[in-house]
Design an enzyme around this catalytic site. Sequence first.
Site, short mmCIF file in Angstrom:
data_model
loop_
_atom_site.label_atom_id
_atom_site.label_comp_id
_atom_site.label_asym_id
_atom_site.label_seq_id
_atom_site.Cartn_x
_atom_site.Cartn_y
_atom_site.Cartn_z
N SER A 166 0.84 -1.20 0.00
CA SER A 166 0.00 0.00 0.00
C SER A 166 0.87 1.24 0.00
O SER A 166 2.07 1.19 0.34
CB SER A 166 -0.90 0.00 1.24
OG SER A 166 -1.56 1.23 1.40
N TYR A 179 -2.45 0.04 10.45
CA TYR A 179 -2.54 -0.41 9.06
C TYR A 179 -1.28 0.01 8.28
O TYR A 179 -0.74 -0.77 7.51
CB TYR A 179 -3.79 0.17 8.40
CG TYR A 179 -4.02 -0.30 6.99
CD1 TYR A 179 -4.43 -1.60 6.72
CD2 TYR A 179 -3.83 0.57 5.91
CE1 TYR A 179 -4.64 -2.03 5.42
CE2 TYR A 179 -4.04 0.15 4.61
CZ TYR A 179 -4.44 -1.15 4.36
OH TYR A 179 -4.65 -1.58 3.07
#
Length: 283
Positions: A166, A179
């Site tokens: 990501s 995250y």
Amino acid sequence: MNLPFQISLENKVAVVTGGSGVLGSTMCEALAAAGAKVVILARNKEKIDKVVDRINANGGEAYGYAVNVLSKDDLEAVREEVLSKVGPCNILINGAGGNHPKATTSRERLKLEDLEDAEQQTFFDLDSNAVEGLFNLNFLGTLLPTQVFAKDMVNQADATVINISSMNAFRPLTKIPAYSGAKAAISNFTQWLAVHFSKVGIRVNAIAPGFFLTDQNRSLLIGENGEYSDRANKILSQTPVERFGEPEELVGTLLWLVNHKASSFVNGVVIPVDGGFSAYSGV
């Protein structure tokens, strides 16, 4: 799905975790359109079946299994069935992952008054169980499927593992510390695996998507009135192409990485597909 270019994955078996989501299902359809036999692993059987039916209706070959990627026993059972039905895995896409609201802060930056405001979820209020679960899903949810399915990829001619990282791995985003850390771990793990597997013929790379509208983030980016939220507009202001990505825009990078002829010397890299977000300094 009509591919914008020709590539053949005929006789290849592709296992995709998280394959029923917006991005994962697009990857599954692209792999099937290129000729791969696609095995979709996810939690929600109804969503899995929809993707499987769509692929098979379009002339592809797909199989779906509702499985917990954190259960090695479940994964081993699926592996045995896949071996008996379609053969050993050649391509593994580790797409399972996600965030957790209890591992997310209310504000981007802590204010002194937040410490006395019960409605604010500050860094100090983050739920350790939620953080642990998030790390397990993202990191162990990549490690365990690789342990299970990569066994059959050793010494294949053109085996490959693609992890889904990501933008958070490049620069931690506000509000989502756990995250961001988990995805940074995925990028690091990708590099480690690429070195570890380099003598047995398995290439390992990762794709780092920028901002795409998915089921997980839609409520954060789109208001009830259908307009972009403040956070969405802030993201777009930092994305040079000034829009969110379309799931199909991951396909070119995916198919390049899984095609040995096209990318046989590409190993241990994390490739942003982000509309320039990672390149922009904001000024």
